[in-house]
Motif scaffolding. Structure first.
Motif, PDB file in Angstrom:
ATOM      1  N   ALA A  33       0.840  -1.207   0.000  1.00 10.92           N
ATOM      2  CA  ALA A  33       0.000   0.000   0.000  1.00 10.92           C
ATOM      3  C   ALA A  33       0.872   1.253   0.000  1.00 10.92           C
ATOM      4  N   GLU A  34       1.969   1.240   0.747  1.00 10.38           N
ATOM      5  CA  GLU A  34       2.865   2.397   0.775  1.00 10.38           C
ATOM      6  C   GLU A  34       3.573   2.579  -0.569  1.00 10.38           C
ATOM      7  N   MET A  35       3.946   1.469  -1.219  1.00 11.35           N
ATOM      8  CA  MET A  35       4.555   1.571  -2.547  1.00 11.35           C
ATOM      9  C   MET A  35       3.570   2.199  -3.529  1.00 11.35           C
ATOM     10  N   ALA A  36       2.309   1.776  -3.459  1.00  7.59           N
ATOM     11  CA  ALA A  36       1.285   2.334  -4.344  1.00  7.59           C
ATOM     12  C   ALA A  36       1.081   3.812  -4.053  1.00  7.59           C
ATOM     13  N   ALA A  37       1.031   4.167  -2.785  1.00  7.01           N
ATOM     14  CA  ALA A  37       0.858   5.568  -2.405  1.00  7.01           C
ATOM     15  C   ALA A  37       2.030   6.408  -2.908  1.00  7.01           C
ATOM     16  N   CYS A  38       3.238   5.887  -2.830  1.00  4.78           N
ATOM     17  CA  CYS A  38       4.410   6.624  -3.320  1.00  4.78           C
ATOM     18  C   CYS A  38       4.328   6.843  -4.834  1.00  4.78           C
ATOM     19  N   ALA A  39       3.886   5.832  -5.564  1.00  4.20           N
ATOM     20  CA  ALA A  39       3.753   5.975  -7.016  1.00  4.20           C
ATOM     21  C   ALA A  39       2.726   7.045  -7.358  1.00  4.20           C
ATOM     22  N   LEU A  40       1.602   7.052  -6.652  1.00  2.00           N
ATOM     23  CA  LEU A  40       0.569   8.071  -6.907  1.00  2.00           C
ATOM     24  C   LEU A  40       1.043   9.452  -6.457  1.00  2.00           C
ATOM     25  N   ASP A  41       1.711   9.519  -5.310  1.00  2.33           N
ATOM     26  CA  ASP A  41       2.262  10.807  -4.850  1.00  2.33           C
ATOM     27  C   ASP A  41       3.216  11.385  -5.890  1.00  2.33           C
TER      28      ASP A  41
END
Length: 129
Positions: free
Chosen positions: A109-117
């Motif tokens: 989830a954090e990896m996905a959030a970083c990609a979207l950020d």
């Protein structure tokens, strides 16, 4: 303009008539209407429009044109490019956890959030506007 958040994107075949655009989600209907209109208009142009679909404050489901294209494949290329960061984040969210540095774990989830950020920040940095 009020806050708009697209719920999804769609591509429609369109007939352009002076200041009027008629868009179709059904190709059979497009073919029928185009055939009918060519009996009265000799200079009709057609193309493909990429729309963002959203609900307004009253709950009405609306469409906002994002771009017009001569070729259907071009419309899909742009739509897929817009969807690519979300697809990347989705794929990252499905990955198993992995260490970035020895002993450090990052959740999917954090990896996905970083990609979207990253996508949001690169798109909204005022130096680029």
């Amino acid at each position: 303009m009020a806050d708009v958040a697209f719920e999804h994107l769609e591509i429609r075949h369109c007939i352009y008539m002076e200041d009027d655009v008629r868009s179709f989600t059904d190709e059979t209907e497009f073919d029928r209407v185009f055939s009918d209109l060519t009996e009265y208009f000799s200079d009709l142009s057609t193309g493909w429009t990429l729309y963002g679909r959203y609900s307004d404050h009253a709950g009405q489901f609306l469409a906002m044109a994002i771009g017009d294209f001569d070729e259907r494949d071009d419309a899909f290329t742009v739509m897929n490019a817009l969807l690519a960061p979300m697809a990347k984040a989705r794929d990252l969210a499905r990955e198993p956890e992995f260490p970035i540095k020895p002993g450090v774990q990052i959740s999917p989830a954090e990896m996905a959030a970083c990609a979207l950020d990253d996508f949001i920040n690169q798109s909204s940095n005022h130096e680029r506007l």
